[in-house]
Design a protein around this motif. Structure first.
Motif, PDB file in Angstrom:
ATOM      1  N   PHE A   1     -10.530  59.549  52.359  1.00  0.00           N
ATOM      2  CA  PHE A   1      -9.886  60.310  51.267  1.00  0.00           C
ATOM      3  C   PHE A   1     -10.805  60.395  50.064  1.00  0.00           C
ATOM      4  O   PHE A   1     -10.990  61.470  49.469  1.00  0.00           O
ATOM      5  CB  PHE A   1      -8.566  59.633  50.898  1.00  0.00           C
ATOM      6  N   ALA A   2     -11.419  59.277  49.682  1.00  0.00           N
ATOM      7  CA  ALA A   2     -12.296  59.258  48.514  1.00  0.00           C
ATOM      8  C   ALA A   2     -13.473  60.208  48.686  1.00  0.00           C
ATOM      9  O   ALA A   2     -13.849  60.938  47.752  1.00  0.00           O
ATOM     10  CB  ALA A   2     -12.804  57.838  48.267  1.00  0.00           C
ATOM     11  N   THR A   3     -14.062  60.222  49.869  1.00  0.00           N
ATOM     12  CA  THR A   3     -15.200  61.104  50.133  1.00  0.00           C
ATOM     13  C   THR A   3     -14.782  62.564  50.127  1.00  0.00           C
ATOM     14  O   THR A   3     -15.420  63.406  49.478  1.00  0.00           O
ATOM     15  CB  THR A   3     -15.842  60.741  51.486  1.00  0.00           C
ATOM     16  N   ALA A   4     -13.706  62.880  50.847  1.00  0.00           N
ATOM     17  CA  ALA A   4     -13.279  64.275  50.967  1.00  0.00           C
ATOM     18  C   ALA A   4     -12.779  64.846  49.649  1.00  0.00           C
ATOM     19  O   ALA A   4     -13.021  66.023  49.343  1.00  0.00           O
ATOM     20  CB  ALA A   4     -12.186  64.387  52.036  1.00  0.00           C
ATOM     21  N   ARG A   5     -12.120  64.019  48.849  1.00  0.00           N
ATOM     22  CA  ARG A   5     -11.497  64.502  47.616  1.00  0.00           C
ATOM     23  C   ARG A   5     -12.293  64.139  46.366  1.00  0.00           C
ATOM     24  O   ARG A   5     -11.874  64.407  45.251  1.00  0.00           O
ATOM     25  CB  ARG A   5     -10.087  63.927  47.516  1.00  0.00           C
ATOM     26  N   MET A   6     -13.483  63.502  46.582  1.00  0.00           N
ATOM     27  CA  MET A   6     -14.365  63.126  45.479  1.00  0.00           C
ATOM     28  C   MET A   6     -13.630  62.265  44.453  1.00  0.00           C
ATOM     29  O   MET A   6     -13.564  62.573  43.266  1.00  0.00           O
ATOM     30  CB  MET A   6     -14.975  64.359  44.821  1.00  0.00           C
ATOM     31  N   ARG A   7     -13.069  61.166  44.929  1.00  0.00           N
ATOM     32  CA  ARG A   7     -12.332  60.233  44.081  1.00  0.00           C
ATOM     33  C   ARG A   7     -13.024  58.877  44.066  1.00  0.00           C
ATOM     34  O   ARG A   7     -13.745  58.516  44.995  1.00  0.00           O
ATOM     35  CB  ARG A   7     -10.899  60.062  44.592  1.00  0.00           C
ATOM     36  N   ASP A   8     -12.784  58.115  43.019  1.00  0.00           N
ATOM     37  CA  ASP A   8     -13.364  56.786  42.872  1.00  0.00           C
ATOM     38  C   ASP A   8     -12.394  55.744  43.425  1.00  0.00           C
ATOM     39  O   ASP A   8     -11.336  55.493  42.838  1.00  0.00           O
ATOM     40  CB  ASP A   8     -13.669  56.498  41.403  1.00  0.00           C
ATOM     41  N   VAL A   9     -12.780  55.145  44.543  1.00  0.00           N
ATOM     42  CA  VAL A   9     -11.939  54.161  45.236  1.00  0.00           C
ATOM     43  C   VAL A   9     -12.813  52.990  45.661  1.00  0.00           C
ATOM     44  O   VAL A   9     -13.910  53.185  46.199  1.00  0.00           O
ATOM     45  CB  VAL A   9     -11.255  54.772  46.479  1.00  0.00           C
ATOM     46  N   ILE A  10     -12.338  51.782  45.417  1.00  0.00           N
ATOM     47  CA  ILE A  10     -12.984  50.572  45.900  1.00  0.00           C
ATOM     48  C   ILE A  10     -11.932  49.735  46.637  1.00  0.00           C
ATOM     49  O   ILE A  10     -10.848  49.483  46.112  1.00  0.00           O
ATOM     50  CB  ILE A  10     -13.608  49.746  44.755  1.00  0.00           C
ATOM     51  N   CYS A  11     -12.276  49.316  47.856  1.00  0.00           N
ATOM     52  CA  CYS A  11     -11.366  48.523  48.680  1.00  0.00           C
ATOM     53  C   CYS A  11     -11.898  47.106  48.848  1.00  0.00           C
ATOM     54  O   CYS A  11     -13.089  46.910  49.114  1.00  0.00           O
ATOM     55  CB  CYS A  11     -11.207  49.157  50.060  1.00  0.00           C
ATOM     56  N   LEU A  12     -11.009  46.143  48.698  1.00  0.00           N
ATOM     57  CA  LEU A  12     -11.342  44.742  48.927  1.00  0.00           C
ATOM     58  C   LEU A  12     -10.455  44.184  50.028  1.00  0.00           C
ATOM     59  O   LEU A  12      -9.268  44.477  50.091  1.00  0.00           O
ATOM     60  CB  LEU A  12     -11.138  43.905  47.664  1.00  0.00           C
ATOM     61  N   ALA A  13     -11.076  43.375  50.877  1.00  0.00           N
ATOM     62  CA  ALA A  13     -10.331  42.600  51.860  1.00  0.00           C
ATOM     63  C   ALA A  13     -10.196  41.177  51.341  1.00  0.00           C
ATOM     64  O   ALA A  13     -11.193  40.554  50.978  1.00  0.00           O
ATOM     65  CB  ALA A  13     -11.062  42.607  53.197  1.00  0.00           C
ATOM     66  N   HIS A  14      -8.977  40.692  51.262  1.00  0.00           N
ATOM     67  CA  HIS A  14      -8.722  39.297  50.904  1.00  0.00           C
ATOM     68  C   HIS A  14      -8.544  38.554  52.227  1.00  0.00           C
ATOM     69  O   HIS A  14      -7.484  38.626  52.860  1.00  0.00           O
ATOM     70  CB  HIS A  14      -7.468  39.206  50.039  1.00  0.00           C
ATOM     71  N   VAL A  15      -9.605  37.901  52.664  1.00  0.00           N
ATOM     72  CA  VAL A  15      -9.571  37.222  53.965  1.00  0.00           C
ATOM     73  C   VAL A  15      -8.740  35.956  53.820  1.00  0.00           C
ATOM     74  O   VAL A  15      -9.137  34.998  53.155  1.00  0.00           O
ATOM     75  CB  VAL A  15     -10.992  36.894  54.456  1.00  0.00           C
ATOM     76  N   THR A  16      -7.576  35.980  54.446  1.00  0.00           N
ATOM     77  CA  THR A  16      -6.609  34.904  54.261  1.00  0.00           C
ATOM     78  C   THR A  16      -6.261  34.186  55.558  1.00  0.00           C
ATOM     79  O   THR A  16      -5.524  33.200  55.529  1.00  0.00           O
ATOM     80  CB  THR A  16      -5.302  35.461  53.672  1.00  0.00           C
ATOM     81  N   ASN A  17      -6.754  34.688  56.691  1.00  0.00           N
ATOM     82  CA  ASN A  17      -6.269  34.136  57.951  1.00  0.00           C
ATOM     83  C   ASN A  17      -7.267  34.348  59.076  1.00  0.00           C
ATOM     84  O   ASN A  17      -8.212  35.126  58.972  1.00  0.00           O
ATOM     85  CB  ASN A  17      -4.924  34.775  58.313  1.00  0.00           C
ATOM     86  N   GLN A  18      -6.998  33.611  60.148  1.00  0.00           N
ATOM     87  CA  GLN A  18      -7.747  33.771  61.399  1.00  0.00           C
ATOM     88  C   GLN A  18      -6.818  34.313  62.474  1.00  0.00           C
ATOM     89  O   GLN A  18      -6.852  33.905  63.626  1.00  0.00           O
ATOM     90  CB  GLN A  18      -8.394  32.448  61.786  1.00  0.00           C
TER      91      GLN A  18
END
Length: 274
Positions: A214-231
């Motif tokens: 979505f960010a690439t196609a719509r030229m938007r500023d988006v940052i995603c973080l993964a909160h690694v909480t489990n195995q």
């Protein structure tokens, strides 16, 4: 392969054509039905798929409901974080739901979207919990294919990643690397996990590939973080996120991102769709 032999997900896609159904039209009709005024959302917005950040803020009396947010499916809460006003939506789980909300946020005045989602460890990087700034996401879901042609990865906006260099040197542990985005978490088979690990993937989550497409196609500023909480529930005592269900550490990381990428940050440029 002819179009007729492709799965429906990949057929009849003209990704350069405008959509007949737009977030602006949905919000217009929602405001009419709810007799609501058009009120902009904060320029920085946060997606909290687990809902732990929203619950912690509301329990502490630190958030107020955004009365102009007319999304049919969610509520937005507004809070102050180290000088930044931030709008947060909780419990938008999965790529399709996350992008639906993201479209409406940007149509309502958002300029920077941060997503913090819990994720399962694929390649060990020490004991959870810790965070990953997702630089690219393996596209094992459906939503991204409505925004971008088929490919293996969705990429984070490179200028945003560059500006985050050195932002996390003091505070919660934050890595940078790739994740695997799935829309079927209970179909993470041993073979799929092994294949992801062979690609150097660090964690599995449910939103990043769709949000970055979505960010690439719509030229938007988006940052995603993964909160690694489990195995992935393979050990006793899994899924522990830390103090206040991880919300304190998550907000500490979000504050560092806002300081680097918010519109008031020196030299920041905001991309806009044509």
């Amino acid at each position: 392969m002819s179009d007729a032999r492709l799965p429906p997900l990949l057929r009849d896609k003209d990704r350069d054509a405008p959509s007949a159904f737009t977030p602006e039209s949905l919000l217009r009709e929602a405001r009419r039905q709810k007799r609501a005024e058009s009120v902009a959302v904060p320029e920085i917005c946060l997606l909290d798929p687990d809902g732990d950040i929203v619950r912690a803020l509301c329990a502490g009396g630190l958030a107020r409901r955004h009365t102009g947010w007319v999304c049919y499916h969610t509520e937005m809460w507004v809070f102050d974080l180290e000088g930044h006003e931030i709008g947060v939506v909780g419990c938008a789980v999965g790529g399709a739901f996350a992008v639906l909300v993201a479209e409406e946020m940007f149509a309502s005045g958002c300029h920077l979207l941060i997503s913090v989602t819990s994720s399962g460890q694929i390649t060990a990087q020490g004991a959870p919990p810790y965070f990953i700034v997702i630089d690219r996401a393996w596209r094992d879901e459906g939503t991204s294919y409505h925004y971008l042609p088929p490919s293996d990865w969705s990429e984070a906006p490179a200028p945003l990643l560059e500006r985050l260099g050195g932002a996390f040197e003091d505070g919660p542990r934050v890595l940078t690397g790739p994740t695997w985005t799935t829309d079927a978490p209970f179909r993470e088979t041993e073979a799929a996990i092994a294949a992801a690990r062979a690609r150097g993937i660090l964690a599995v989550e449910m939103e990043a590939a769709a949000l970055y497409a979505f960010a690439t196609a719509r030229m938007r500023d988006v940052i995603c973080l993964a909160h690694v909480t489990n195995q992935m529930g393979t050990i006793e005592g899994d899924f522990e996120k830390g103090e206040a269900n991880g919300s304190e550490d998550a907000l500490s990381v979000v504050a560092r991102i806002a300081a680097r990428l918010g519109r008031g940050a020196p030299g920041i440029s905001t991309r806009q769709a044509p």
